[in-house]
Design a protein around this motif. Structure first.
Motif, mmCIF file in Angstrom:
data_model
loop_
_atom_site.group_PDB
_atom_site.id
_atom_site.type_symbol
_atom_site.label_atom_id
_atom_site.label_comp_id
_atom_site.label_asym_id
_atom_site.label_seq_id
_atom_site.Cartn_x
_atom_site.Cartn_y
_atom_site.Cartn_z
ATOM 1 N N GLU A 1 40.256 18.877 -28.915
ATOM 2 C CA GLU A 1 39.702 19.605 -30.378
ATOM 3 C C GLU A 1 40.529 19.161 -31.553
ATOM 4 O OE1 GLU A 1 38.193 24.293 -30.795
ATOM 5 O OE2 GLU A 1 40.197 23.595 -29.438
ATOM 6 N N GLY B 1 36.444 20.933 -34.335
ATOM 7 C CA GLY B 1 35.481 21.142 -32.840
ATOM 8 C C GLY B 1 35.901 20.237 -31.754
ATOM 9 N N TRP B 2 35.233 19.951 -30.959
ATOM 10 C CA TRP B 2 35.426 18.915 -29.736
ATOM 11 C C TRP B 2 34.932 17.667 -29.971
ATOM 12 C CZ3 TRP B 2 39.019 20.279 -26.133
ATOM 13 C CH2 TRP B 2 39.285 21.509 -25.850
ATOM 14 N N VAL C 1 31.008 16.756 -34.536
ATOM 15 C CA VAL C 1 32.037 17.495 -35.657
ATOM 16 C C VAL C 1 32.219 16.520 -37.017
ATOM 17 C CG1 VAL C 1 34.334 18.145 -35.804
ATOM 18 C CG2 VAL C 1 33.131 18.872 -33.746
ATOM 19 N N ASP D 1 33.649 28.129 -38.469
ATOM 20 C CA ASP D 1 34.234 27.769 -37.196
ATOM 21 C C ASP D 1 35.766 27.615 -37.199
ATOM 22 O OD1 ASP D 1 31.717 27.745 -36.276
ATOM 23 O OD2 ASP D 1 31.635 25.518 -35.900
#
Length: 343
Positions: free
Chosen positions: A160, A263-264, A283, A306
Motif C-alpha cells: 500500500e 491504495g494497493w 492507483v 481514500d
C-alpha cells in the motif's frame, strides 16, 4: 516550520550515533587490513568519518554541499573528494590530540596527529567510494538505490502506497516565452527545491515526466503526522521564501498543483539493461487523472477521500474542504475528493 522539524530530526539519538559508528567501523577495517591497534583506529575513524557523514546529511556546509550536488559528475566527484580530504586532515588531527591526552598515545600530540601514507590513501579511497555511491544515489533516488541493492522488489510485491503528482503550472507558456532551454533550467530549479521537502518527509521522487514530479511513500511512512501533505506545503513555503530570487532569475514565482491518492499497488523491479522500480495498478492512473480534475476545480492541493479517510483525522494546522464525488475516467465508481489548505 521546516527548520524546527529538521532540528527535531537531528536531535534523535540514533542520528548522532550513526556517524561515529560508521566511521569507527571504517577504522576497524583499516586496523584489520594493516594489523594495527583496533581501538586506536576505531577512534581515529570515528573522528574522521563523523564530519563526512554530517556533511552528507546536510548538517555541515549545507550551502556548499547543495551547490556541489547540482554540478555535473566530473565536477561533483573531485569537489566532493577535496572537501572530504579537508575533513580527513582536520578529523585526524582532532583524533590524534584526543588519543594523546586520553591514552598517552605517542610522546607528543604533534606525533599523534601525524597521518601515515597508507592511512591517507585508505581514507581518500573510502571517500572516493562514498562520493560515487552518493552520486549514484542522487541520480536514481536514495530509496530506489537501497531497494535495488537489497533486491527488495526483485520479486513483485503487493504493498500500500501514497502517490503525489506535483505539476508545475504555466510551464508551457513559460517555454513559449523564453524557449525550451530556459524552461528546462526553470523546471530543474523547481525540482531541486522539491528535493529537501521530500527528503525531510522520507518520501522518494520516483520520476519526472515533463513538468511533473511523481513522489511516493510507503503508506505508514507517508501517513505519519500527515508527512505526505507536509511535503507539499513545505515545498510551497520554500518557493515563497525564495520568491525574490525566483523573480530575479526567471521573472516569475513558480505555481503548482498537487494531487494525492493512495491504495494497493504491485511494486516490481523491471528492466535488464536499465533497472527501475515500477508500480502497477489503478492507483497511479487515478492519481494522474486527479491532476486534470484539480485543474478543472481550480484547487492547488487536492486529495482523494481514500487518503483522507486513512489518515483518521488531519493535524490541527491543516483544513479539508470536501468537494463531493466526481467521475474519474477509467473508474467505475465516482471518487470523493477534498481540497487541503493550511489553517
Amino acid at each position: 516550520m521546516n527548520i524546527r522539524r529538521d532540528q527535531r530530526h537531528f536531535r534523535r539519538p540514533w542520528f548522532w550515533l550513526l556517524a561515529p559508528v560508521v566511521g569507527a567501523l571504517a577504522g576497524v577495517l583499516y586496523a584489520l587490513i594493516f594489523n594495527l591497534d583496533i581501538v586506536h583506529s576505531a577512534i581515529r575513524g570515528a573522528f574522521i568519518g563523523t564530519p563526512i557523514i554530517l556533511y552528507e546529511r546536510g548538517v555541515l556546509f549545507s550551502g556548499s554541499r547543495n551547490a556541489i550536488r547540482e554540478a555535473a559528475t566530473p565536477v561533483f566527484v573531485p569537489a566532493t573528494i577535496a572537501i572530504y580530504g579537508l575533513m580527513i586532515v582536520v578529523g585526524n588531527a582532532a583524533a590524534g590530540t584526543a588519543l594523546h591526552h586520553l591514552f598517552r598515545y605517542m610522546q607528543t600530540a604533534r606525533e599523534a596527529m601525524a597521518m601515515s601514507d597508507s592511512g591517507l590513501l585508505y581514507s581518500l579511497a573510502v571517500s572516493a567510494v562514498v562520493a560515487f555511491v552518493f552520486r549514484v544515489s542522487d541520480l536514481i533516488g536514495p530509496s530506489l538505490f537501497i531497494s535495488l541493492l537489497l533486491g527488495r522488489y526483485h520479486r513483485p510485491t503487493r504493498e500500500e502506497r501514497i502517490f503525489l503528482f506535483l505539476d508545475v503550472s504555466g510551464s508551457t507558456h513559460f517555454a513559449d516565452q523564453h524557449g525550451d532551454l530556459e524552461a528546462q533550467a526553470y523546471l530543474g530549479q523547481i525540482f531541486n527545491a522539491l528535493a529537501a521537502p521530500v527528503r525531510r518527509t522520507q518520501g522518494s521522487i520516483d520520476d519526472y515526466i515533463g513538468d511533473m514530479a511523481l513522489v511516493t511513500w510507503p503508506m505508514r511512512r507517508g501517513m505519519r503526522d500527515a508527512a505526505c501533505l507536509r511535503c507539499v506545503f513545505d515545498f510551497a513555503a520554500t518557493i515563497k521564501a525564495q520568491s525574490s530570487a525566483w523573480q530575479a532569475r526567471f521573472g516569475q514565482v513558480p505555481q503548482f498543483r498537487a494531487v494525492l491518492h493512495c491504495g494497493w499497488v504491485v511494486t516490481a523491479e523491471v528492466g535488464l539493461e536499465r533497472h527501475k522500480i515500477a508500480y502497477f495498478g489503478d492507483v497511479v492512473n487515478t492519481t494522474g487523472r486527479l491532476e486534470t480534475l484539480s485543474r478543472t476545480l481550480g484547487e492547488p492541493v487536492l486529495v482523494s477521500a481514500d487518503l483522507l479517510g486513512s489518515m483518521q483525522g488531519l493535524p490541527q494546522d491543516f483544513a479539508a474542504e470536501h468537494l463531493g464525488f466526481h467521475v474519474i475516467r477509467g473508474r467505475n465508481e465516482p471518487l470523493e475528493v477534498a481540497a487541503i489548505r493550511l489553517r
